[in-house]
Structures are given as C-alpha cells and as structure tokens.
Enzyme design. Structure first.
Site, mmCIF file in Angstrom:
data_model
loop_
_atom_site.group_PDB
_atom_site.id
_atom_site.type_symbol
_atom_site.label_atom_id
_atom_site.label_comp_id
_atom_site.label_asym_id
_atom_site.label_seq_id
_atom_site.Cartn_x
_atom_site.Cartn_y
_atom_site.Cartn_z
ATOM 1 N N ASP A 106 -30.071 67.314 -16.883
ATOM 2 C CA ASP A 106 -30.755 66.435 -15.931
ATOM 3 C C ASP A 106 -32.260 66.360 -16.179
ATOM 4 O O ASP A 106 -32.930 65.467 -15.644
ATOM 5 C CB ASP A 106 -30.540 66.939 -14.492
ATOM 6 C CG ASP A 106 -29.078 66.928 -14.087
ATOM 7 O OD1 ASP A 106 -28.396 65.948 -14.401
ATOM 8 O OD2 ASP A 106 -28.621 67.907 -13.464
ATOM 9 N N ASP A 141 -27.219 64.081 -8.412
ATOM 10 C CA ASP A 141 -26.122 64.795 -9.051
ATOM 11 C C ASP A 141 -25.047 65.045 -7.999
ATOM 12 O O ASP A 141 -25.317 65.009 -6.793
ATOM 13 C CB ASP A 141 -26.650 66.116 -9.616
ATOM 14 C CG ASP A 141 -25.625 66.833 -10.473
ATOM 15 O OD1 ASP A 141 -24.715 66.160 -10.996
ATOM 16 O OD2 ASP A 141 -25.721 68.064 -10.605
ATOM 17 N N ASP A 167 -29.721 69.706 -11.320
ATOM 18 C CA ASP A 167 -29.914 71.144 -11.452
ATOM 19 C C ASP A 167 -29.734 71.635 -12.877
ATOM 20 O O ASP A 167 -30.144 72.733 -13.209
ATOM 21 C CB ASP A 167 -28.948 71.906 -10.529
ATOM 22 C CG ASP A 167 -27.491 71.566 -10.801
ATOM 23 O OD1 ASP A 167 -27.233 70.722 -11.697
ATOM 24 O OD2 ASP A 167 -26.611 72.126 -10.129
#
Length: 935
Positions: free
Chosen positions: A680, A356, A676
């Site tokens: 995800d 990410d 996070d």
C-alpha cells in the site's frame, strides 16, 4: 564451493523495474530468479551451506560489502531542517520582508512585534512535528528485531539487521520473516503475506522449482521480508536484504512518488500571493499619491511601509498553525496521529476515500459464523478471538434443503460435538489474552476454530491431556487437509483420527456421516456440497471436519489409509467480520458527499461480500467491482471513467493501486488512501492524504502516510474527516474575521495620504490592534465547536477559492464600514474639542469594538449570531474579557499612552463607539440573511 564468486564483483541482486501494471518484475540476465532455481544451485550461487550456514569470517566480509539489513529511514531531517520548514509560507515571507524594512527605517518596536509573530508560528509548527515523529517512533518500537540463524553449524539468535546474503535462517510459527529467503526445507509451513501481496489467507509453502516468470504472490518456494509465519517450521537462505528485498523495491517505488500539495497549502499560497500583490499595489499608490502632493520621498516610503504592515494579517500564519494544531489534538483524542499539520484540513476536503479491506473495514480476526452438521445448522455469535459468544440452532433454511426451527433447541447433536472437537484438536494455533485484547499465535483460521470450540463448551486442553497427539499429517497445498492421530480413552481403546480441510478433499476421505446420536450413516455428498456452496455464496470460508476411530495396533497414519474410511462430522463457515461501526461510517461519508472505494489484494468474491456488508454497492456485471487483471485490460483513455464508476478493486498490485489514485486525482478528486501493508505504501504517498494502520501497519506504510490510526478502524477516518471539515470552517471564519480590519487599516492610511489629511490611526496603533486582537479574539475561533450538519453537506470543490464571492462581499462591507466609521468618529471627536490623541484613541477602540461584535457573527458563516449559544466557546468569552482589559489599559494607563500615543476618553465617546459597532453588526446580519446560500 563454486569457482565463480558473484559476491566479489557485484550486487547480490540486480533488478529492472516491473512492467507497469503486471504486478511482477521482469527477469533480466543479472537477476538469478532464485524461485526458478533448484536449491543446490541457489546454495552454489550464494556460496553457503544449506545445513551449517555461513562461517563467521564470511559473515563479517559480507556485512562490510552489503551493509545492514534495514530499509532507509525517511526521517524528516534534523532540528535545523524542521525549523526551516516552518518558514515555508508566503505570508511569512512578507512578514520577514516587512520586519527587515522596519529595522532599516528605525521602527524597532514594529519590527520586534512582527518577528515575534513569526517566531510563535515557527515554534508551534516545530513542536507539533516533533511530537508526531515521537509518536511514530513509539509505534516502530513494536517491530520484532531478531532472527534465528545457523552460522558455522551453530544456532544463534541475532538482530535482524545483522543478516547477510547467504545466511541460513530458521523460522517457526509467530516469526516475522527478516529478509527475502529461498526455502531449503520446511514442515507444514504457512505464511501470512497480506502485508506484501494483499492475500488475506495464509499461503502454504513448498520447495518446488517454479517458472522464472512466476509473480511474487505465487512464489511458494520463497519467503519475503516483512511477512509472518503462521504455522509450521522452515529454513531458508537469505537471497536479498534491506533495500534489495521485495519490500525494499516497494520502498523505492514509494520514494519516487512526489507528495501532493494539500488543498489548504495551495489555497493559502494563492490567497497570500493575491493579498501580497494587493498590499504592494496599495502601498505603491500611496507612495505616488504622496509624491503628487509634494511630500518628501523618505516620508512617503515610511508611510507606504506603514500601510503595508497595517494591511498584512500578521496573525494569519499563527492562526493557521494553531487551528491545525488544535485539530491535531482533537484527532489524537479520536485515535488518529497526524504527521503533517496541513493534512488535517485536507481530510475535510476529501472527495473520495480508498480503503483497504482487511483490518480497516473488517476486524482482521477470523471468526466462525456458522456450523453445519448432517442434521443441523447453527449460528455462532461473538466476534474476533475473544471467548464471548454462543452456538444456537439457526432459524434459517438448512443449506441441505430442510427448514429447521429456531426453538425449542434440538437435542444434543453428537456431530456438532465431534466437529468442534476435531477442529480444535487437529490444530496448531493458540489464543491468549494480552492486555485488554486477545492475540493469536499461528494460523488465524485454526484460531477461529479453536475459539468456536470454546463457545461450544469443548474442553480442548483436557481432551488433549487425556488423548495426546501421536502422529500428524501436515497440511500441504497438494493434500489440502490436515490430520492428527490421538491415543484414545474410549472403552474399545485404539486411536482417534481427526481431519480438517477443504470440503471436496475431506469428502473424498469419507464414506459415512454422523447423525444426531453419533451413529454413522452413508454420506450424502450432494447435501454437504450444497451446504458448503450456500455458505460460500455468503462470503464465508468453509472447511470440513471428519473423524475416525481406529482399533489398537493400526498402521501409521497416511492419506491412503484414511481414504474412504472417515466419518463426516460437519462444516465450519468463517470470515473476517466487518467492524460494527464500518457500515455506519461508510453511510456517514456517503451522506457527506465523500465517495468510498475498497482496494484490496484479496479475492473478488470476498471483497464484494464485505463491501455489501458495509454498504458499498459492488456488482461485477455492472462494472462496479473490478479485478487487477480487468484493470490491465482497460484502455488508458477509458481508465479514469472505469475507476470513477467502480467501488471495489480486488487482486490489485502496488503499481495498480498507484494508478487508481492517480486516475482519481486526474478527475479532480482529493483522494485519501488507507492501508497497512508494504504493497500500500506507494499509493499512500501518492494520495492527498495517506492513512496507515498503527496496530497492523508495516513500518513502510507508516513512513509513507500522513496520518496513523491507532485503532485501525474505518470509523476513525470518518471522525477525522469531520474534524478536518471543522478545521477548514474555523480557518475560514478567522480569515473572514481578520481581513476587514487589515483592509480597513490600509485604506485609512491610503485615504489620509490621498487627502493629505492627518492619520486617524498611527502605524504603532495598527500593530497593537492586529497583534492583540489576533491572539485574544481571532485565535479563539480555533476552539469553535463543530456546527450542526457538518457531515450532511458535500465536500468543498478542490478548485473552490478560499473565499467565496459572498464572503468577499462581506469582507468588503465590513472594511467600508470600518473606514467610514473611523473617519467619521475621528473628525467628530476633533470637532467637539477632543485632542488628536483622544480622537485617535476613539478610532482605535472603534476598530476593536467592531471586531468584537463581528467576532460573534463569525462563529457561524450562515446562522445569525443570536442563534448560537453564547457559552458554546468559553475561550472566546475569555478572549473578549482579556481584549477589553487591554483596551482599557491602552486608553487609561500613562505608560501605554506614552508608548502608543493614546489618551483617556470620556463616556460619551464610548457610547458613540458602541453605537457604531452595533450598526456595523446589524449590517452584517442583514448581509448574512441575504447571502445565506452563497457559502
């Protein structure tokens, strides 16, 4: 109230899954699609009151019907289940079978030793799993658990899990949204939805009715569970709780993903199966050979079991667990909490890391990097929300078209002063110190402007105390700017108006711009727009500031009154800065042959800019940067190739993240995924290694992951990969060290049976060798430090066997040397007058001596033993001392002589033992030199 009562007969929300890759759910007849209904219809549908909320009796009824507002906790089971999982290992099955057989044969000592090995392995794995779960529980305790509601016209604070559909929830800046809500009223409400959608900028909310097919990320009249209010206030009706929320839908998607077996477990399973087949084959050969020599079937069965027990590497399961546990401890010191032991090694085999952007590659702290005024360009130093940093004239070309010298500093720039003051005064955020860091309450963009003002020496609180805010125009998606009116302490009295917002919108309000001395001059819109575009091209988010002095008695603040009267003071250019160590860590991963890809829900321009800053090549024209819409347009047969080629994926949905991981795995990759947010979680579960963020991560992401980073830093991933490689190295070293002994022990018995000769080593002596050397010698390899160049070599191919051909040859070489040496020594000792017990004692000590010499060689699979510092692993030296003491006790103490059928031997026997061990060590050194490239 409505006549129909939908809650009496069914669910609050009925849903179908999203069409794959669309990033939204399809709307069915059973789905009310609350974002597509006017507020009054939502109130009727949910049988509530938009002002007073639900009555307490109705709350109790609905709580009984719908349950608690919480996601199912995917706990790993009770104590019995945790213990049971530790037995799920093929070698453990073989050991348990051997223990049962030895009990039936009356070999209780052998059985006890085998069971002790299994018990130690089980306890180590169990303790590690419990500790990892406790660490996660500590992280979960940080989550906010209360909500403000109106019930029966009375404001109450209740635990979030007590919310029911129809509750009226009140929200303000800093609150975490406790359920899915349809907004009924709001004031300048902005929400950080990055955890759900990946959008890094806070989203401005309104009450407008939207089309039913509007994607989740664009539903401005809805608030979703797990998101965070950054500015303004609002009230919303609960339309979904727990597993029925958008967050719960992703939780279910995550639960449908089957965890991927780790490379280590797959390799150990194949290795154990092959080893078990070989051992059983040798035992069968020994049994049949004995019968052919006329031996009794019962005796031959006992001998075959002895051969099997001798050939089984009893210490391997314990060594695997201990080595992984040591890796876990080392990773914990480097700020990574491991939830599943085998994942430690999997990181070392990782071929691609999908990370990410926000909070992993970046600080997740908006920071003003540049300031533009009509007469100057300034650089802002410092990072994050801390006060450290300065504002200095920039040496770069002024975006308006002029070159500005870096030194000497230009005279006081009045426009800079008023731009900083305006950005800080027209602002609802606050920054405060919490522990060793700085925390923000409110919009991160406003917080960045507040911090920039502090770096410029602006005393914001003193100004606001002397010039209190009297009116404001809140930011809206239509207005795209915020304005505040303050009582003025200027000599002429009146009021001061500050405006900040989108550059184009603020310029529409401006007729003048401020010069160096603070005077106004006609605004040069092309210069301001050119500066804004130049800064935006660098990946910076740009906001404009303006001010206006009003005479006393002016009319109330309004957008109409401001148009064409404001004075432009400057531009603030900001971004979420890349972490300082991110670029070096990306480079280290690439040097190690590990690909790095960025997967984010953010804008593609922002993603590409950050990617360039951390060393990832991303070009939209070259197809190395793709958006979610572009991914959907790629044919299925070309999808894996496109994913392999690209390095940045922007504006992707949870389903698309899942497809990306699956595509990489279909290409043979061992994929690690970091994230996070709730969006995800499915990809974290699908990945070979799921890595979540301990500070900013959601509960769902942590539950889906295998590793939790306590510092949210990409550099920690690189450190974890390094630790994982070291773990695999040490496991390989242990296997290469232990297998020759086990193989030789089995072959010694097999040869004796085939020749009808006396056994050179007894089964109880074999167990002594296996157990003591595995603990005192072999396990010490788990503490072996990392070898030089560990991160300079490519990752192991996923299909590469546990032992390469070169290592297999080495194992066979040492096995043959042990068998030949033990037979020669046994026969020689008997021929010179030693008793059978003494000859066997010499053979036992030869096995251990060769293992000790070979142990030092196994500290590196490629480098010669003499090039490795002797004190690099002091645990190993301690193990050698302990093993030597054990061998002396085995040889010379009466009790051990009686238990293990040994006898004291002379100095001449010891000289022969060490001579043979040295010859074996030299042979291994020659083989290592010849086969160095085969590892």
């Amino acid at each position: 109230m409505a006549k129909t009562r939908p809650f009496r007969n069914g669910q609050a929300k009925a849903r179908r899954p999203d069409p794959p890759g669309t990033g939204r759910r399809s709307v069915s007849a059973n789905d009310p699609a609350h974002h597509g209904l006017p507020v009054h219809e939502v109130v009727l549908l949910l049988e509530t009151d938009a002002a007073k909320g639900l009555g307490q009796d109705e709350v109790e009824r609905r709580r009984t019907q719908f349950g608690a507002n919480e996601l199912p906790r995917s706990r790993s089971g009770g104590i019995a289940r945790k213990l049971g999982r530790q037995f799920n290992n093929p070698l453990v099955y073989v050991l348990l079978a051997a223990a049962v057989v030895t009990v039936f044969l009356g070999e209780f000592l052998d059985s006890a030793v085998i069971l002790a090995v299994v018990l130690v392995n089980t306890l180590i794995g169990f303790i590690q799993e419990v500790r990892a779960e406790a660490a996660l529980d500590a992280l979960h305790s940080l989550v906010r658990t209360h909500a403000a509601v109106m019930r029966g016209g009375e404001r109450k604070h209740i635990p979030s899990e007590d919310l029911v559909p129809g509750d009226l929830v009140l929200l303000e800046a800093g609150d975490k949204v406790p359920a899915d809500l349809r907004l009924v009223r709001l004031s300048a409400l902005r929400v950080d939805e990055s955890a759900l959608t990946g959008e890094s900028d806070p989203v401005a909310k309104d009450e407008v009715v939207l089309p039913r097919i509007t994607p989740v990320a664009d539903r401005r009249n809805m608030l979703y569970s797990g998101t965070l209010v950054t500015a303004g206030t609002g009230a919303g009706i609960v339309v979904a709780i727990g597993g029925e929320t958008e967050l719960g839908e992703i939780h279910r998607l995550m639960g449908a993903v089957r965890p991927v077996a780790t490379p280590l477990t797959l390799k150990l399973a194949r290795f154990s199966t092959t080893l078990t087949a070989a051992i059983l084959g040798l035992a069968a050969v020994a049994f049949l050979a004995g019968l052919a020599h006329g031996e009794q079937p019962g005796q031959m069965f006992t001998a075959a079991v002895a051969l099997a027990v001798g050939a089984i590497p009893e210490g391997l399961p314990a060594a695997v667990t201990v080595t992984l546990a040591i890796g876990v401890r080392r990773m914990a010191r480097r700020r990574a909490v491991v939830r599943r032991l085998p994942v430690v090694e999997t990181l070392g085999s990782t071929t691609v890391i999908c990370s990410d952007k926000t909070g992993t590659f970046t600080e997740n702290q908006m920071t003003v990097r540049a300031l533009w005024t009509p007469t100057g360009l300034y650089d802002v130093t410092g990072s994050g929300y801390g006060p450290d940093g300065h504002i200095t004239p920039s040496a770069a070309q002024h975006p308006g078209g002029r070159n500005l010298p870096a030194a000497p500093p230009r005279p006081h720039d009045a426009a800079l002063h008023w731009s900083l003051l305006g950005g800080a005064a027209c602002n609802d955020a606050s920054v405060h110190r919490e522990g060793s860091g700085w925390q923000v309450r409110g919009d991160p963009t406003e917080a960045a402007m507040l911090v920039a003002a502090g770096k410029g020496g602006i005393r914001v609180q003193a100004f606001l105390a002397a010039n209190p805010r009297q009116e404001e125009l809140p930011f809206t998606s239509e207005r795209q700017f915020m304005a505040t009116l303050h009582a003025s302490t200027l000599p002429e009295g009146g009021a001061i108006v500050f405006v900040k917002g989108a550059v184009e919108r603020v310029l529409e309000l401006c007729s003048h711009e401020m010069d160096l001395q603070g005077a106004g001059r006609p605004v040069r819109r092309h210069s301001a727009l050119g500066a804004a575009h130049a800064l935006a091209d660098k990946g910076l988010r740009v906001l404009a500031t303006a001010m206006l002095s009003l005479p006393a008695g002016s009319r109330p603040l309004s957008a109409t009154e401001l148009r064409g009267r404001m004075t432009l003071t400057g531009l603030h250019a900001m971004h979420d800065p890349p972490r300082e160590a991110a670029a070096a860590s990306v480079k280290a991963c690439q040097r190690a042959g590990v690909g790095v890809k960025m997967i984010t829900g953010d804008h593609v321009r922002t993603a590409v800019t950050v990617a360039a800053a951390v060393g990832l090549a991303a070009d939209r024209a070259a197809g190395t940067a793709l958006t979610g819409a572009e991914l959907d347009a790629i044919p299925a047969e070309k999808f894996p190739d496109a994913v392999e080629r690209a390095t940045v994926f922007a504006r992707v949905s949870p389903e698309q993240k899942l497809r990306l991981i699956d595509a990489l795995q279909s290409r043979g990759h061992v994929a690690a995924m970091t994230g996070d947010g709730v969006n995800d979680a499915p990809a974290l579960r699908q990945a070979n290694v799921g890595i979540s963020m301990g500070r900013s991560g959601t509960e769902v992401a942590k539950e889906a992951s295998d590793i939790v980073l306590t510092d949210d830093d990409f550099a920690t991933i690189e450190a974890a990969v390094e630790e994982g490689r070291n773990v695999f190295d040490n496991l390989t070293k242990f296997i290469v060290w232990t297998l020759p002994t086990n193989m030789a022990e089995g072959l010694v018995i097999l040869v004796a049976i085939l020749l009808g000769a006396t056994l050179p080593i007894l089964p109880t002596q074999i167990l002594w060798i296996n157990m003591t050397t595995a603990v005192a010698l072999g396990l010490m390899l788990a503490f072996e430090p990392k070898e030089p160049g560990l991160m300079s070599r490519p990752p192991r191919a996923p299909d590469r066997p546990l032992l390469t051909w070169a290592l297999t040859v080495r194992v066979l070489l040492v096995s043959v040397l042990l068998v030949a040496g033990a037979w020669w020594l046994f026969e020689h000792e008997v021929s010179v007058g030693a008793s059978v017990a003494q000859a066997r004692t010499s053979a036992v000590n030869l096995f251990v001596a060769v293992e000790i010499f070979y142990l030092f060689s196994c500290r590196s699979l490629t480098r010669p033993a003499w090039r490795i510092g002797p004190f690099g692993n002091r645990w190993l030296l301690l193990g050698v001392v302990v093993q030597a003491a054990g061998q002396l006790a085995l040889t010379y103490t009466p009790l051990m002589n009686e238990l293990f059928h040994t006898a004291p031997i002379g100095v001449d026997a010891w000289l022969r033992i060490f001579g043979l061990a040295l010859l074996a060590s030299l042979a291994v050194a020659v083989d290592k030199r010849l086969r160095r490239s085969g590892f």
